[in-house]
Design an enzyme around this catalytic site. Structure first.
Site: not given
Ligand code: AMP
Length: 285
Positions: A30, A32-33, A35, A37, A150, A153, A179
């Protein structure tokens, strides 16, 4: 790196890569990347000739009182970071491209039962239906060989794996470890909502997981006991409110009473108005 906002252009770009004999790794986000991501993107790059990442804040997975409108967005910054992590194609559609008739008017959905009903599913009704549906749409658009998610989740990984398995999706699902910031806070786009006092208070999540780990290492196997210890610790933090703490079987997310094999310790805590999640996986012997 190419930035593509149209489904047809993305399909053409992926077809080109396939013709050149490349495999395709996919990282849905989603935006707002951070480390976390970027780690998924780098791992995808190690295994695939072409990496597609998507940035799409999916309205279908947000509840009416959730933060869809205020969710942080910065495509300029994200595209620089994604390019540096080795992404070849960044797919950044708008809501109209993904839901031309309006997301409210969708008639077809992907519903995964049972594993969506525990943990976050209980306090976010409809969330995983929105996730499973948009991930299916993205899989149908990108047609990747593998998709990277990740472990942060953890429930999402279980839901997506089960969906891909039950519906014979051709994609391989890869889970990547959490991470963290140097002080242990799990990285999240939502951490940007925290003011300095809340950022400090947010450490109760990792502290409570460390307490659970200590307890487990000392021989405690009773899940409600461990949960009670975690809850007591979190309740000492005035800015924190527990949404849930659970210890479950990582395959079906059913609560366990006595920890025998592997177990997922997962929690969601509100810090001020921000809901944060974290977890810890105990692999059984
Ligand atoms: P999001 O943008 O929050 O939907 O996350 C996109 C992907 O990045 C999902 O598969 C998340 O589980 C993964 N992700 C988000 N934060 C982390 C993190 N701290 N460590 C590992 N993966 C992550």
């Amino acid at each position: 790196m190419e930035i593509v906002s149209r489904i047809a252009d993305l399909r053409a770009r992926v077809a080109q890569a396939r013709q050149a004999g490349r495999t395709v790794g996919f990282v849905p986000t989603m935006g707002y990347l951070h480390e976390g991501h970027l780690t998924l993107m780098r791992q995808a790059k190690e295994a695939h000739g072409v990496v597609v990442a998507s940035i799409f804040v999916n309205p279908l997975q947000f509840g009416p009182k959730e933060d869809f409108a205020s969710y942080p967005r910065d495509l300029e910054r994200d595209s620089q970071m994604a390019a540096a992590a080795g992404v070849d194609v960044l797919f950044a559609p708008d809501v109209k491209e993904m839901y031309p008739g309006g997301f409210e008017n969708m008639l077809a959905f992907v519903d995964v039962r049972d594993v969506t009903e525990h943990l976050c599913g209980a306090s976010r009704p409809g969330h995983f239906r929105g996730v499973a549906t948009v991930v299916t749409k993205l899989f149908n658009i990108v047609e990747p060989d593998a998709a990277y998610f990740g472990q942060k989740d953890a429930q999402q990984v279980v839901v997506i794996r089960r969906m891909a398995e039950d519906l014979n999706m051709r994609v391989r699902i890869v889970a990547v470890p959490i991470v963290r910031e140097a002080d242990g806070l799990a990285m999240s786009s939502r951490n940007v909502y925290l003011n300095p006092a809340e950022r400090q208070a947010a450490l109760v999540l990792i502290k409570s997981l460390r307490l659970a780990e200590q307890s487990f290492m000392a021989g405690e196997r009773n899940a409600p006991q461990i949960i009670a210890q975690m809850r007591r610790l979190i309740e000492q933090e005035p800015l924190a409110t527990v949404d849930y703490i659970s210890i479950s079987d990582p395959n079906n997310l059913e609560n366990v009473a006595e920890i025998g094999g592997s177990a997922l310790v997962a929690l969601a805590v509100r810090i001020g108005k921000t809901r944060l999640i974290d977890n810890l996986l105990w692999e059984g012997q």
